[in-house]
Design a protein around this motif. Structure first.
Motif, PDB file in Angstrom:
ATOM      1  N   PHE A 176      -6.688   6.148   3.805  1.00 20.34           N
ATOM      2  CA  PHE A 176      -6.787   4.690   3.874  1.00 20.34           C
ATOM      3  C   PHE A 176      -7.913   4.225   4.795  1.00 20.34           C
ATOM      4  O   PHE A 176      -8.039   3.039   5.066  1.00 20.34           O
ATOM      5  CB  PHE A 176      -5.450   4.086   4.323  1.00 20.34           C
TER       6      PHE A 176
ATOM      7  N   ILE B 100      -3.969  -1.140   9.860  1.00 20.01           N
ATOM      8  CA  ILE B 100      -3.374   0.194  10.047  1.00 20.01           C
ATOM      9  C   ILE B 100      -2.458   0.193  11.265  1.00 20.01           C
ATOM     10  O   ILE B 100      -1.346   0.728  11.238  1.00 20.01           O
ATOM     11  CB  ILE B 100      -4.478   1.280  10.158  1.00 20.01           C
TER      12      ILE B 100
ATOM     13  N   LYS C  21     -10.055   1.721   3.217  1.00 24.41           N
ATOM     14  CA  LYS C  21      -9.353   0.633   2.533  1.00 24.41           C
ATOM     15  C   LYS C  21      -8.743  -0.398   3.478  1.00 24.41           C
ATOM     16  O   LYS C  21      -8.620  -1.568   3.125  1.00 24.41           O
ATOM     17  CB  LYS C  21      -8.241   1.281   1.693  1.00 24.41           C
ATOM     18  N   LEU C  22      -8.319   0.048   4.652  1.00 19.70           N
ATOM     19  CA  LEU C  22      -7.598  -0.861   5.560  1.00 19.70           C
ATOM     20  C   LEU C  22      -8.325  -1.000   6.906  1.00 19.70           C
ATOM     21  O   LEU C  22      -8.903  -0.039   7.411  1.00 19.70           O
ATOM     22  CB  LEU C  22      -6.182  -0.336   5.819  1.00 19.70           C
TER      23      LEU C  22
ATOM     24  N   TRP D 164     -14.088   1.239   7.694  1.00 16.05           N
ATOM     25  CA  TRP D 164     -13.423   0.343   6.741  1.00 16.05           C
ATOM     26  C   TRP D 164     -14.489  -0.369   5.933  1.00 16.05           C
ATOM     27  O   TRP D 164     -15.417  -0.961   6.509  1.00 16.05           O
ATOM     28  CB  TRP D 164     -12.566  -0.653   7.537  1.00 16.05           C
TER      29      TRP D 164
ATOM     30  N   GLN E  61       0.793  -1.239   0.000  1.00 13.59           N
ATOM     31  CA  GLN E  61       0.000   0.000   0.000  1.00 13.59           C
ATOM     32  C   GLN E  61       0.825   1.289   0.000  1.00 13.59           C
ATOM     33  O   GLN E  61       0.327   2.331  -0.407  1.00 13.59           O
ATOM     34  CB  GLN E  61      -0.913   0.054   1.247  1.00 13.59           C
ATOM     35  N   CYS E  62       2.016   1.252   0.531  1.00 16.48           N
ATOM     36  CA  CYS E  62       2.724   2.501   0.821  1.00 16.48           C
ATOM     37  C   CYS E  62       4.064   2.621   0.097  1.00 16.48           C
ATOM     38  O   CYS E  62       4.548   3.727  -0.174  1.00 16.48           O
ATOM     39  CB  CYS E  62       2.994   2.637   2.321  1.00 16.48           C
TER      40      CYS E  62
END
Ligand code: HEC
Ligand code: HEC
Ligand code: HEC
Length: 435
Positions: free
Chosen positions: A385, A394, A388-389, A429, A327-328
């Motif tokens: 995010f 997270i 998404k997460l 989420w 993701q990052c």
């Protein structure tokens, strides 16, 4: 969003405890004090130059941050500052005679800005008069010359929206007695003129301590001066030269570039600091930015120590690494080095190493626009995010970035993420719906 969380552990909690003290103090401290008008505004052609200087003082002091509501007229007030006890609205300080400060004398203005006494009595410390008390007579007089030129806007504001007993202004006399040093800036003979100028800018108009110094239970400044402070949902980090949690690895140009453009080779600003940069520090001249940098570098480093990092074999670290890589990593790069002047470096980043992860959580959940300044007109953004997460993903990626590439900081739990989600107004989420 950041607009609603501005500034700060307000002093409002203080009223209950300090209330009793307040009444006695009122008589001692408040009523009989006089505020002599030491300088007169210029007139004729000198006045234009004075108004220009005053405009610069207003920039340094970021008066607009609180006195201009989003979408509202400049300085017409009504901007809401939330406290745990209720809301305080900022005053209309345009030259409207009926709803603003149009009928005021310089002495009245001085009383409010440097001494914390407004048209309804003592002001709440939401208005940073405890810092502005340091303004020199010259700066105060210039500022008044400028403020008087602001066009009148008729906008009635009821500042004090607090419930009883917090709405009782007289109780603030007790708070002032405990925490307010009503004294103009005193330069130190041990320091250079540049460092003294930096100290003046930081402690006076810039009111940096209102966010960067932790507050005590009564909302006064703690002794840990500029060593980091929490504001609702954000953390304003340590500004001392501590190499782990502070600015120890920043050189003078890094500080100057950050305050001027919101970015430097290490990082980019977000949240309330982006607003301070956009409204205030980007307008500071070069000499003033260097003075602030020299002053911050002259401070004693805080004594917070680097903790032992979470072991890379811990489950949270292993999961966190996977989340980071998928993701990052495309932006922040797998070794956490980021992209110079654009994507923050996470390795060795003081904010990432801070004991309090609030700002990191806020940015990862809600995304961040990045600073928009004259020096940096095309800021990169960080995506949100929240949708998404999951909380645990997270938490794990936070724990991972806080304990990789030489970083070391306390792990973040799913519960921390869940709380930050609620308090920062992040979305749920999407994957959570099936659970
Ligand atoms: C952090 C937010 C903040 C900043 C920055 C700020 N103010 Fe204020 N100000 C307030 C709030 C909130 C009030 C109302 C406080 C109250 O009612 O007790 C206020 C009140 C005032 C008042 C009193 C008005 C009245 O009718 O009593 C004046 C004058 C004023 N501000 C001027 C300024 C000037 C000039 C600057 C810049 C040098 C400034 N303020 C910066 C939040 C701020
Ligand atoms: C309204 C609150 C507020 C005020 C006022 C404020 N700051 Fe900040 N500052 C923050 C927050 C929150 C952050 C963290 C931003 C982030 O994580 O991107 C920050 C970050 C910073 C950083 C970067 C630190 C790092 O390790 O990344 C510097 C340098 C800084 N501020 C300097 C200042 C100076 C100098 C002043 C006064 C002229 C000031 N700030 C006034 C809230 C504030
Ligand atoms: C599309 C590129 C991109 C992606 C993907 C991305 N980021 Fe960012 N990130 C940025 C940018 C740009 C900023 C600076 C934002 C700003 O200045 O407000 C940033 C800021 C941050 C910060 C704040 C750093 C500081 O100094 O205050 C953290 C922490 C962070 N990102 C972590 C993450 C994590 C964890 C992920 C993955 C879950 C991630 N980022 C994914 C671009 C990205």
């Amino acid at each position: 969003m950041a607009k609603t969380v501005k500034r700060v552990a307000l002093a409002v909690g203080a009223v209950v405890v300090a209330g009793a003290l307040g009444y006695g103090a009122l008589v001692e401290y408040g009523l009989h004090k006089s505020y002599p008008q030491s300088m007169q505004p210029e007139s004729g052609s000198a006045l234009q130059a004075q108004i220009k200087r005053g405009e610069y003082v207003a920039r340094l002091s970021d008066c607009t941050a609180c006195h201009t509501k989003e979408g509202g007229q400049p300085f017409a007030g009504g901007y809401q500052l939330n406290t745990p006890f209720g809301a305080i609205l900022s005053s209309n300080i345009t030259s409207d005679k009926e709803t603003g400060i149009g009928g005021w004398t310089q002495e009245q203005f001085d009383r409010a800005v440097r001494h914390g006494v407004g048209s309804h009595g003592y002001l709440y410390a939401a208005m940073p008069y405890n810092a502005y008390a340091k303004l020199t007579d010259q700066d105060l007089t210039d500022l008044w010359a400028y403020i008087r030129t602001i066009p009148a806007v008729n906008n009635k504001v009821v500042e004090n929206q607090l419930p009883f007993p917090f709405n009782q202004r007289w109780t603030l006399a007790g708070w002032n007695l405990l925490f307010f040093h009503d004294q103009v800036f005193q330069p130190s003979a041990q320091h250079s003129a540049e460092i003294n100028r930096g100290a003046y800018l930081v402690d006076g108009p810039g009111h940096c301590a209102s966010c960067h110094t932790a507050k005590n239970l009564l909302g006064g400044d703690s002794a840990a001066y500029l060593q980091g402070g929490a504001l609702q949902g954000w953390y304003a980090p340590d500004l001392t030269p501590n190499p782990h949690s502070g600015l120890g690895n920043w050189n003078k140009e890094d500080i100057v570039s950050y305050l001027r453009s919101g970015t430097n080779r290490e990082t980019a600003s977000s949240g309330p600091m982006t607003e301070a940069i956009e409204n205030s520090t980007q307008y500071m001249n070069d000499a003033d930015l260097h003075a602030i940098a020299s002053y911050l570098q002259s401070l004693p480093a805080s004594d917070s120590h680097k903790p032992a990092p979470v072991a890379s074999s811990a489950t949270a670290m292993l999961t966190g690494k996977k989340v980071f890589e998928s993701q990052c990593g495309a932006c922040h790069v797998s070794d956490g080095s980021g992209i110079r002047q654009m994507i923050p470096r996470l390795a060795g980043n003081a904010q990432v190493n801070s004991a309090d992860p609030s700002s990191l959580l806020n940015v990862v959940l809600n995304g961040s626009q990045g600073p928009f300044t004259h020096a940096n007109p095309t800021a990169a953004g960080m995506p949100a995010f929240d949708w998404k997460l999951s909380d645990s993903n997270i938490a794990d990626v936070m724990t991972y970035i806080r304990n990789s590439w030489g970083n070391a900081a306390s792990p973040v739990s799913a519960d921390d993420v869940s709380k930050a989600r609620a308090s920062s107004g992040a979305k749920p989420w999407l994957g959570g719906a099936e659970k």
